[in-house]
Structures are given as C-alpha cells and as structure tokens.
Design a protein around this motif. Structure first.
Motif, PDB file in Angstrom:
ATOM      1  N   LYS A  96      40.131 -66.310  23.062  1.00  0.00           N
ATOM      2  CA  LYS A  96      40.998 -65.187  23.426  1.00  0.00           C
ATOM      3  C   LYS A  96      41.246 -64.219  22.272  1.00  0.00           C
ATOM      4  CE  LYS A  96      43.491 -67.941  26.815  1.00  0.00           C
ATOM      5  NZ  LYS A  96      44.703 -68.698  27.065  1.00  0.00           N
ATOM      6  N   GLU A  97      41.409 -64.750  21.057  1.00  0.00           N
ATOM      7  CA  GLU A  97      41.895 -63.918  19.956  1.00  0.00           C
ATOM      8  C   GLU A  97      40.871 -63.593  18.873  1.00  0.00           C
ATOM      9  OE1 GLU A  97      45.573 -65.489  18.359  1.00  0.00           O
ATOM     10  OE2 GLU A  97      46.143 -66.269  20.323  1.00  0.00           O
ATOM     11  N   PHE A  98      39.865 -64.419  18.726  1.00  0.00           N
ATOM     12  CA  PHE A  98      38.924 -64.247  17.614  1.00  0.00           C
ATOM     13  C   PHE A  98      37.495 -64.410  18.119  1.00  0.00           C
ATOM     14  CE2 PHE A  98      42.833 -66.167  15.959  1.00  0.00           C
ATOM     15  CZ  PHE A  98      43.241 -65.176  15.081  1.00  0.00           C
ATOM     16  N   THR A  99      37.016 -63.428  18.833  1.00  0.00           N
ATOM     17  CA  THR A  99      35.707 -63.557  19.470  1.00  0.00           C
ATOM     18  C   THR A  99      34.562 -63.677  18.469  1.00  0.00           C
ATOM     19  OG1 THR A  99      35.626 -61.148  19.675  1.00  0.00           O
ATOM     20  CG2 THR A  99      36.429 -62.391  21.584  1.00  0.00           C
ATOM     21  N   ASP A 100      34.772 -63.275  17.221  1.00  0.00           N
ATOM     22  CA  ASP A 100      33.729 -63.425  16.203  1.00  0.00           C
ATOM     23  C   ASP A 100      33.794 -64.769  15.488  1.00  0.00           C
ATOM     24  OD1 ASP A 100      32.676 -60.927  16.689  1.00  0.00           O
ATOM     25  OD2 ASP A 100      33.912 -59.938  15.184  1.00  0.00           O
ATOM     26  N   ALA A 101      34.841 -65.528  15.721  1.00  0.00           N
ATOM     27  CA  ALA A 101      34.981 -66.838  15.083  1.00  0.00           C
ATOM     28  C   ALA A 101      34.302 -67.884  15.958  1.00  0.00           C
ATOM     29  CB  ALA A 101      36.452 -67.177  14.900  1.00  0.00           C
ATOM     30  N   ARG A 102      33.974 -69.005  15.322  1.00  0.00           N
ATOM     31  CA  ARG A 102      33.420 -70.113  16.103  1.00  0.00           C
ATOM     32  C   ARG A 102      33.761 -71.439  15.450  1.00  0.00           C
ATOM     33  NH1 ARG A 102      27.319 -71.306  15.001  1.00  0.00           N
ATOM     34  NH2 ARG A 102      27.217 -70.776  12.809  1.00  0.00           N
ATOM     35  N   ILE A 103      33.970 -72.415  16.303  1.00  0.00           N
ATOM     36  CA  ILE A 103      34.203 -73.773  15.827  1.00  0.00           C
ATOM     37  C   ILE A 103      32.837 -74.376  15.535  1.00  0.00           C
ATOM     38  CG2 ILE A 103      35.097 -76.044  16.436  1.00  0.00           C
ATOM     39  CD1 ILE A 103      37.087 -74.536  18.310  1.00  0.00           C
ATOM     40  N   VAL A 104      32.693 -74.932  14.351  1.00  0.00           N
ATOM     41  CA  VAL A 104      31.403 -75.459  13.929  1.00  0.00           C
ATOM     42  C   VAL A 104      31.302 -76.953  14.225  1.00  0.00           C
ATOM     43  CG1 VAL A 104      29.857 -75.776  11.956  1.00  0.00           C
ATOM     44  CG2 VAL A 104      31.212 -73.693  12.151  1.00  0.00           C
ATOM     45  N   LEU A 105      32.314 -77.716  13.834  1.00  0.00           N
ATOM     46  CA  LEU A 105      32.278 -79.153  14.071  1.00  0.00           C
ATOM     47  C   LEU A 105      33.630 -79.788  13.794  1.00  0.00           C
ATOM     48  CD1 LEU A 105      31.592 -81.131  11.118  1.00  0.00           C
ATOM     49  CD2 LEU A 105      30.122 -79.145  11.067  1.00  0.00           C
ATOM     50  N   GLN A 106      33.739 -81.019  14.232  1.00  0.00           N
ATOM     51  CA  GLN A 106      34.906 -81.842  13.938  1.00  0.00           C
ATOM     52  C   GLN A 106      34.421 -83.020  13.109  1.00  0.00           C
ATOM     53  OE1 GLN A 106      36.831 -83.660  17.336  1.00  0.00           O
ATOM     54  NE2 GLN A 106      37.922 -85.090  16.027  1.00  0.00           N
ATOM     55  N   ILE A 107      35.091 -83.286  12.006  1.00  0.00           N
ATOM     56  CA  ILE A 107      34.785 -84.446  11.169  1.00  0.00           C
ATOM     57  C   ILE A 107      36.069 -85.266  11.074  1.00  0.00           C
ATOM     58  CG2 ILE A 107      34.017 -85.270   8.915  1.00  0.00           C
ATOM     59  CD1 ILE A 107      32.738 -82.498   8.482  1.00  0.00           C
ATOM     60  N   ILE A 121      38.870 -80.053  11.580  1.00  0.00           N
ATOM     61  CA  ILE A 121      38.169 -79.086  12.416  1.00  0.00           C
ATOM     62  C   ILE A 121      37.611 -78.016  11.491  1.00  0.00           C
ATOM     63  CG2 ILE A 121      38.401 -77.360  14.242  1.00  0.00           C
ATOM     64  CD1 ILE A 121      40.726 -79.090  15.352  1.00  0.00           C
ATOM     65  N   VAL A 122      36.332 -77.783  11.591  1.00  0.00           N
ATOM     66  CA  VAL A 122      35.659 -76.804  10.748  1.00  0.00           C
ATOM     67  C   VAL A 122      35.304 -75.598  11.608  1.00  0.00           C
ATOM     68  CG1 VAL A 122      33.678 -76.355   9.250  1.00  0.00           C
ATOM     69  CG2 VAL A 122      34.709 -78.644   9.303  1.00  0.00           C
ATOM     70  N   CYS A 123      35.677 -74.428  11.136  1.00  0.00           N
ATOM     71  CA  CYS A 123      35.330 -73.210  11.878  1.00  0.00           C
ATOM     72  C   CYS A 123      34.848 -72.141  10.914  1.00  0.00           C
ATOM     73  CB  CYS A 123      36.518 -72.723  12.705  1.00  0.00           C
ATOM     74  SG  CYS A 123      37.894 -72.116  11.739  1.00  0.00           S
ATOM     75  N   GLU A 124      34.176 -71.158  11.491  1.00  0.00           N
ATOM     76  CA  GLU A 124      33.708 -70.003  10.741  1.00  0.00           C
ATOM     77  C   GLU A 124      34.364 -68.765  11.316  1.00  0.00           C
ATOM     78  OE1 GLU A 124      29.469 -69.991  11.303  1.00  0.00           O
ATOM     79  OE2 GLU A 124      29.133 -71.334   9.611  1.00  0.00           O
ATOM     80  N   CYS A 125      34.682 -67.815  10.448  1.00  0.00           N
ATOM     81  CA  CYS A 125      35.254 -66.557  10.915  1.00  0.00           C
ATOM     82  C   CYS A 125      34.985 -65.470   9.886  1.00  0.00           C
ATOM     83  CB  CYS A 125      36.755 -66.703  11.165  1.00  0.00           C
ATOM     84  SG  CYS A 125      37.735 -66.961   9.671  1.00  0.00           S
ATOM     85  N   ARG A 126      35.258 -64.254  10.280  1.00  0.00           N
ATOM     86  CA  ARG A 126      35.132 -63.139   9.337  1.00  0.00           C
ATOM     87  C   ARG A 126      36.217 -63.281   8.278  1.00  0.00           C
ATOM     88  NH1 ARG A 126      35.333 -58.084  13.298  1.00  0.00           N
ATOM     89  NH2 ARG A 126      37.475 -58.758  13.065  1.00  0.00           N
ATOM     90  N   SER A 127      35.916 -62.862   7.062  1.00  0.00           N
ATOM     91  CA  SER A 127      36.887 -63.011   5.969  1.00  0.00           C
ATOM     92  C   SER A 127      38.181 -62.258   6.262  1.00  0.00           C
ATOM     93  CB  SER A 127      36.282 -62.567   4.635  1.00  0.00           C
ATOM     94  OG  SER A 127      35.843 -61.234   4.716  1.00  0.00           O
TER      95      SER A 127
END
Length: 148
Positions: free
Chosen positions: A90-101, A105-111
């Motif tokens: 809903k809020e961060f369409t450029d972000a993505r969840i990469v994995l769970q360890i 929770i590991v995610c990527e997003c714009r700086s």
C-alpha cells in the motif's frame, strides 16, 4: 572444564527458579502429550525426535523445551511479515521484502524511503502482541546482508 558450566547453570537456576520450573513443566507436559505446541497451536510430534542423532544428551528434553519457544518466535515473525507485506503493497510500491531469517525480516527500499520503511517495519514487528512481555525490534541497515 565440565564442572564449570554445570556450576553456572546451577547458579542461574538458583537466581531464576521459575525458569527451571517452566523447563521441567514443559518437558513433563510434552512427554505426556507426545508433542509440543507453539503459542499459536502449531504441533511438533515428539516421535520424530528419537531419530535425531548427535544432538547431545536428552534430545527429547531439548526439543520439548526449545520447540515451543522457537516455533512461537517463528509464528510471531511470520505474522509481522504478513502485516509488513500489506504495508509495503500500500505505501512503498518500490520496496520489497527479500527474505526472513529466523526472527529477522530483510527488505530493500529506496534510500529516501528508508526511515519510513524502517519505522513501519518495526511497528509491524512489535505490534504482534501475543505475549505478556513486549516484543522488541532492533532495525539494522546496510547495502548488503554482510553489512547488517
């Protein structure tokens, strides 16, 4: 030396006797039921434990104590993951969840989104309130998994 760790464990339980009581009761309950359960009801049969080799003394006792704790932590992380997924969609369409360890929770997003994404991720993680103690989350940032 072997006596030293045993002495440390004895001192630990003398200071925190309810922990020892919890561990003993967990083992007793699991053996009587033939399984362990997470706080969400996920079941792990103890029959499979007899096949575990090379895991030290009393693998059944270890599984009876560790599984409810580790399984519950995993369940909490998965709930947080699903909640955060909704936030990202809903809020961060450029972000993505990469994995769970484990419980991370590991995610990527714009700086430029990092502060807000981090805030919302922490909210999702600490918002899973199923325990009588608060859940805490410690965010870390980096440009690679190695950095975090």
């Amino acid at each position: 030396p072997r006596p030293q760790p045993a002495s440390m464990v004895e001192r630990y339980f003398s200071v925190l006797p309810r922990v020892k009581q919890y561990l003993d009761e967990s083992i007793k309950t699991a053996k009587a039921a033939g399984c362990t359960r997470s706080i969400f009801g996920r079941v792990r049969p103890l029959a499979e434990v007899s096949t575990v080799e090379g895991r030290g003394n009393n693998p059944l006792d270890r599984v009876a104590v560790n599984t409810p704790i580790q399984s519950s932590a995993s369940d909490i992380a998965k709930i947080a993951l699903m909640r955060f997924h909704d936030v990202v969609k809903k809020e961060f369409t450029d972000a993505r969840i990469v994995l769970q360890i484990h419980d991370s929770i590991v995610c990527e997003c714009r700086s430029e989104d990092a502060d807000e994404v981090e805030k919302r991720l922490v909210e999702a993680m600490v918002g899973v309130s199923v325990l009588s103690v608060p859940v805490k989350a410690q965010p870390k940032r980096g440009n690679s998994l190695k950095e975090v």
